[in-house]
Write a protein that holds these residues in place. Structure first.
Motif, PDB file in Angstrom:
ATOM      1  N   GLY A 128      -1.115  34.621  -0.915  1.00 46.48           N
ATOM      2  CA  GLY A 128      -2.129  33.721  -0.621  1.00 46.48           C
ATOM      3  C   GLY A 128      -1.652  32.255   0.011  1.00 46.48           C
ATOM      4  O   GLY A 128      -0.587  32.091   0.385  1.00 46.48           O
ATOM      5  N   ASP A 129      -2.402  31.316  -0.424  1.00 43.67           N
ATOM      6  CA  ASP A 129      -2.056  29.814  -0.104  1.00 43.67           C
ATOM      7  C   ASP A 129      -1.294  29.095  -0.950  1.00 43.67           C
ATOM      8  O   ASP A 129      -0.977  27.975  -0.787  1.00 43.67           O
ATOM      9  CB  ASP A 129      -3.306  28.923   0.244  1.00 43.67           C
ATOM     10  N   GLY A 130      -0.738  29.501  -2.167  1.00 42.07           N
ATOM     11  CA  GLY A 130       0.072  28.844  -3.175  1.00 42.07           C
ATOM     12  C   GLY A 130      -0.883  28.076  -4.087  1.00 42.07           C
ATOM     13  O   GLY A 130      -0.064  27.418  -4.850  1.00 42.07           O
ATOM     14  N   SER A 131      -2.233  27.990  -3.895  1.00 43.21           N
ATOM     15  CA  SER A 131      -2.905  27.284  -4.692  1.00 43.21           C
ATOM     16  C   SER A 131      -2.930  27.853  -6.380  1.00 43.21           C
ATOM     17  O   SER A 131      -2.849  28.943  -6.586  1.00 43.21           O
ATOM     18  CB  SER A 131      -4.455  27.195  -4.437  1.00 43.21           C
ATOM     19  N   MET A 132      -2.866  26.740  -7.372  1.00 44.53           N
ATOM     20  CA  MET A 132      -2.731  27.277  -8.595  1.00 44.53           C
ATOM     21  C   MET A 132      -3.639  26.167  -9.690  1.00 44.53           C
ATOM     22  O   MET A 132      -3.845  25.051  -9.268  1.00 44.53           O
ATOM     23  CB  MET A 132      -1.485  27.198  -9.136  1.00 44.53           C
ATOM     24  N   GLY A 133      -4.409  26.758 -10.423  1.00 40.79           N
ATOM     25  CA  GLY A 133      -5.067  25.790 -11.256  1.00 40.79           C
ATOM     26  C   GLY A 133      -4.393  25.212 -12.165  1.00 40.79           C
ATOM     27  O   GLY A 133      -3.349  25.480 -12.399  1.00 40.79           O
ATOM     28  N   TYR A 134      -4.894  24.251 -12.901  1.00 44.97           N
ATOM     29  CA  TYR A 134      -4.181  23.228 -13.713  1.00 44.97           C
ATOM     30  C   TYR A 134      -3.521  24.115 -14.712  1.00 44.97           C
ATOM     31  O   TYR A 134      -2.335  23.610 -15.231  1.00 44.97           O
ATOM     32  CB  TYR A 134      -5.122  22.164 -14.127  1.00 44.97           C
ATOM     33  N   LYS A 135      -4.364  25.110 -15.469  1.00 42.11           N
ATOM     34  CA  LYS A 135      -3.692  25.485 -16.461  1.00 42.11           C
ATOM     35  C   LYS A 135      -2.111  26.305 -16.211  1.00 42.11           C
ATOM     36  O   LYS A 135      -1.275  26.135 -17.021  1.00 42.11           O
ATOM     37  CB  LYS A 135      -4.630  26.554 -17.043  1.00 42.11           C
ATOM     38  N   LYS A 136      -2.179  26.760 -14.916  1.00 42.34           N
ATOM     39  CA  LYS A 136      -0.787  27.490 -14.655  1.00 42.34           C
ATOM     40  C   LYS A 136       0.266  26.507 -14.226  1.00 42.34           C
ATOM     41  O   LYS A 136       1.305  26.695 -14.713  1.00 42.34           O
ATOM     42  CB  LYS A 136      -1.128  28.572 -13.411  1.00 42.34           C
ATOM     43  N   ILE A 137      -0.199  25.595 -13.743  1.00 42.78           N
ATOM     44  CA  ILE A 137       0.648  24.390 -13.325  1.00 42.78           C
ATOM     45  C   ILE A 137       1.156  23.802 -14.545  1.00 42.78           C
ATOM     46  O   ILE A 137       2.541  23.756 -14.779  1.00 42.78           O
ATOM     47  CB  ILE A 137      -0.054  23.452 -12.743  1.00 42.78           C
ATOM     48  N   ASN A 138       0.334  23.596 -15.416  1.00 43.52           N
ATOM     49  CA  ASN A 138       0.694  22.872 -17.018  1.00 43.52           C
ATOM     50  C   ASN A 138       1.652  23.935 -17.701  1.00 43.52           C
ATOM     51  O   ASN A 138       2.904  23.383 -18.219  1.00 43.52           O
ATOM     52  CB  ASN A 138      -0.393  22.762 -17.931  1.00 43.52           C
ATOM     53  N   GLU A 139       1.473  25.227 -17.638  1.00 39.50           N
ATOM     54  CA  GLU A 139       2.585  26.138 -18.352  1.00 39.50           C
ATOM     55  C   GLU A 139       3.678  26.069 -17.400  1.00 39.50           C
ATOM     56  O   GLU A 139       4.901  25.966 -18.203  1.00 39.50           O
ATOM     57  CB  GLU A 139       1.870  27.624 -18.161  1.00 39.50           C
ATOM     58  N   PHE A 140       3.927  25.960 -16.295  1.00 40.96           N
ATOM     59  CA  PHE A 140       5.465  25.964 -15.373  1.00 40.96           C
ATOM     60  C   PHE A 140       5.903  24.754 -15.807  1.00 40.96           C
ATOM     61  O   PHE A 140       7.067  24.631 -16.073  1.00 40.96           O
ATOM     62  CB  PHE A 140       4.699  25.895 -13.839  1.00 40.96           C
ATOM     63  N   CYS A 141       5.015  23.386 -15.672  1.00 43.69           N
ATOM     64  CA  CYS A 141       5.746  22.060 -15.858  1.00 43.69           C
ATOM     65  C   CYS A 141       6.335  21.887 -17.310  1.00 43.69           C
ATOM     66  O   CYS A 141       6.909  20.886 -17.175  1.00 43.69           O
ATOM     67  CB  CYS A 141       4.833  21.232 -15.444  1.00 43.69           C
ATOM     68  N   TRP A 177       8.235  24.346  -6.004  1.00 42.82           N
ATOM     69  CA  TRP A 177       7.914  22.959  -6.148  1.00 42.82           C
ATOM     70  C   TRP A 177       6.506  23.012  -6.270  1.00 42.82           C
ATOM     71  O   TRP A 177       5.735  23.640  -5.569  1.00 42.82           O
ATOM     72  CB  TRP A 177       8.451  22.241  -4.761  1.00 42.82           C
ATOM     73  N   MET A 178       5.701  22.050  -7.096  1.00 45.74           N
ATOM     74  CA  MET A 178       4.264  22.104  -7.417  1.00 45.74           C
ATOM     75  C   MET A 178       3.957  20.622  -7.179  1.00 45.74           C
ATOM     76  O   MET A 178       4.430  19.667  -7.906  1.00 45.74           O
ATOM     77  CB  MET A 178       3.933  22.729  -8.645  1.00 45.74           C
ATOM     78  N   ASN A 179       2.608  20.618  -6.511  1.00 44.16           N
ATOM     79  CA  ASN A 179       2.183  19.246  -6.423  1.00 44.16           C
ATOM     80  C   ASN A 179       0.861  19.314  -7.137  1.00 44.16           C
ATOM     81  O   ASN A 179       0.066  20.160  -7.044  1.00 44.16           O
ATOM     82  CB  ASN A 179       1.906  18.862  -4.906  1.00 44.16           C
ATOM     83  N   PHE A 180       0.330  18.378  -7.895  1.00 45.05           N
ATOM     84  CA  PHE A 180      -0.664  18.364  -8.585  1.00 45.05           C
ATOM     85  C   PHE A 180      -1.277  17.029  -9.094  1.00 45.05           C
ATOM     86  O   PHE A 180      -0.445  16.092  -8.943  1.00 45.05           O
ATOM     87  CB  PHE A 180      -0.605  19.318 -10.251  1.00 45.05           C
ATOM     88  N   ASP A 181      -2.334  17.206  -9.886  1.00 52.47           N
ATOM     89  CA  ASP A 181      -3.158  15.551 -10.315  1.00 52.47           C
ATOM     90  C   ASP A 181      -2.847  15.152 -11.743  1.00 52.47           C
ATOM     91  O   ASP A 181      -3.579  14.300 -12.132  1.00 52.47           O
ATOM     92  CB  ASP A 181      -4.384  15.559  -9.779  1.00 52.47           C
ATOM     93  N   GLU A 182      -2.250  16.038 -12.404  1.00 52.74           N
ATOM     94  CA  GLU A 182      -2.127  15.505 -14.031  1.00 52.74           C
ATOM     95  C   GLU A 182      -1.510  14.206 -13.954  1.00 52.74           C
ATOM     96  O   GLU A 182      -0.765  13.660 -12.891  1.00 52.74           O
ATOM     97  CB  GLU A 182      -1.252  16.565 -14.566  1.00 52.74           C
ATOM     98  N   TYR A 183      -1.984  13.356 -14.852  1.00 52.70           N
ATOM     99  CA  TYR A 183      -1.421  11.747 -14.784  1.00 52.70           C
ATOM    100  C   TYR A 183      -2.119  10.886 -14.052  1.00 52.70           C
ATOM    101  O   TYR A 183      -1.774   9.797 -13.820  1.00 52.70           O
ATOM    102  CB  TYR A 183      -0.039  11.953 -15.054  1.00 52.70           C
ATOM    103  N   THR A 184      -2.891  11.640 -13.000  1.00 54.01           N
ATOM    104  CA  THR A 184      -3.259  10.557 -11.902  1.00 54.01           C
ATOM    105  C   THR A 184      -4.945  10.564 -12.025  1.00 54.01           C
ATOM    106  O   THR A 184      -5.479   9.580 -11.344  1.00 54.01           O
ATOM    107  CB  THR A 184      -3.160  11.224 -10.497  1.00 54.01           C
ATOM    108  N   ILE A 185      -5.501  11.403 -12.661  1.00 55.42           N
ATOM    109  CA  ILE A 185      -6.936  11.384 -12.720  1.00 55.42           C
ATOM    110  C   ILE A 185      -7.513  10.198 -13.292  1.00 55.42           C
ATOM    111  O   ILE A 185      -8.416   9.653 -12.610  1.00 55.42           O
ATOM    112  CB  ILE A 185      -7.590  12.510 -13.731  1.00 55.42           C
ATOM    113  N   PHE A 186      -6.994   9.407 -14.212  1.00 46.73           N
ATOM    114  CA  PHE A 186      -7.458   8.424 -15.008  1.00 46.73           C
ATOM    115  C   PHE A 186      -7.468   7.276 -13.585  1.00 46.73           C
ATOM    116  O   PHE A 186      -8.417   6.393 -13.542  1.00 46.73           O
ATOM    117  CB  PHE A 186      -6.800   7.905 -16.060  1.00 46.73           C
TER     118      PHE A 186
END
Length: 161
Positions: free
Chosen positions: A80-93, A115-124
């Motif tokens: 696929g396109d490499g997209s991952m939900g926050y839960k999977k990203i959180n488990e990896f990170c 390498w993963m790009n995501f928005d944890e810590y930026t939402i606020f």
């Protein structure tokens, strides 16, 4: 919709898919650049709703030693396109170092050649930006991949602050 500016299928270098601020001067690939264009075109800020991503993308690095933004990559992890939900990203990170880039208001983590790009810590910060600029509100895609409502609560707290 201030996300999906890029993905591992669109870029062979690691890039932020949901940067709030411009990474490259003049390229205007960010949420704030799009918002400025809408306002410049006559859209009142009080009618703007900022879109947040509760997902990210995973790239396969060409060289595990080169893991910053704009690092060469082979494309997405897995099918696929490499997209991952926050839960999977959180488990990896949990096992990977996380880098917050204040210049773009985005973060990423890496481990080996992933390498993963995501928005944890930026939402606020992003929701606070929307509120400060008088936007109607914000929305998230998609809350079903939030992990224990962490990102949803962060957004709510920023809006109420």
């Amino acid at each position: 919709m201030a996300y999906n500016f890029t993905s591992p299928n669109l870029s062979r270098v690691t890039r932020p898919h949901a940067a709030l601020l411009d990474q490259d001067s003049g390229k205007n690939i960010s949420g704030s650049a799009g918002i400025k264009d809408w306002i410049k075109s006559g859209m009142p800020s009080k009618k703007i709703v900022l879109g947040l991503s509760f997902f990210g993308y995973a790239w396969r690095l060409l060289n595990r030693e080169n893991h910053d933004l704009n690092a060469p990559s082979r494309g997405p992890i897995g099918g696929g396109d490499g997209s991952m939900g926050y839960k999977k990203i959180n488990e990896f990170c949990v096992r990977a170092p996380i880098t917050f880039d204040a210049d773009i208001v985005g973060n990423y983590c890496w481990l080996g050649t992933t390498w993963m790009n995501f928005d944890e810590y930026t939402i606020f910060t992003k929701v606070a930006y929307a509120k400060k600029n008088g936007f109607l509100g914000y929305f998230a895609w998609h809350v079903g991949v939030d992990d224990k409502w962490t990102l949803s609560q962060e957004a709510s707290q920023a809006w109420e602050a």
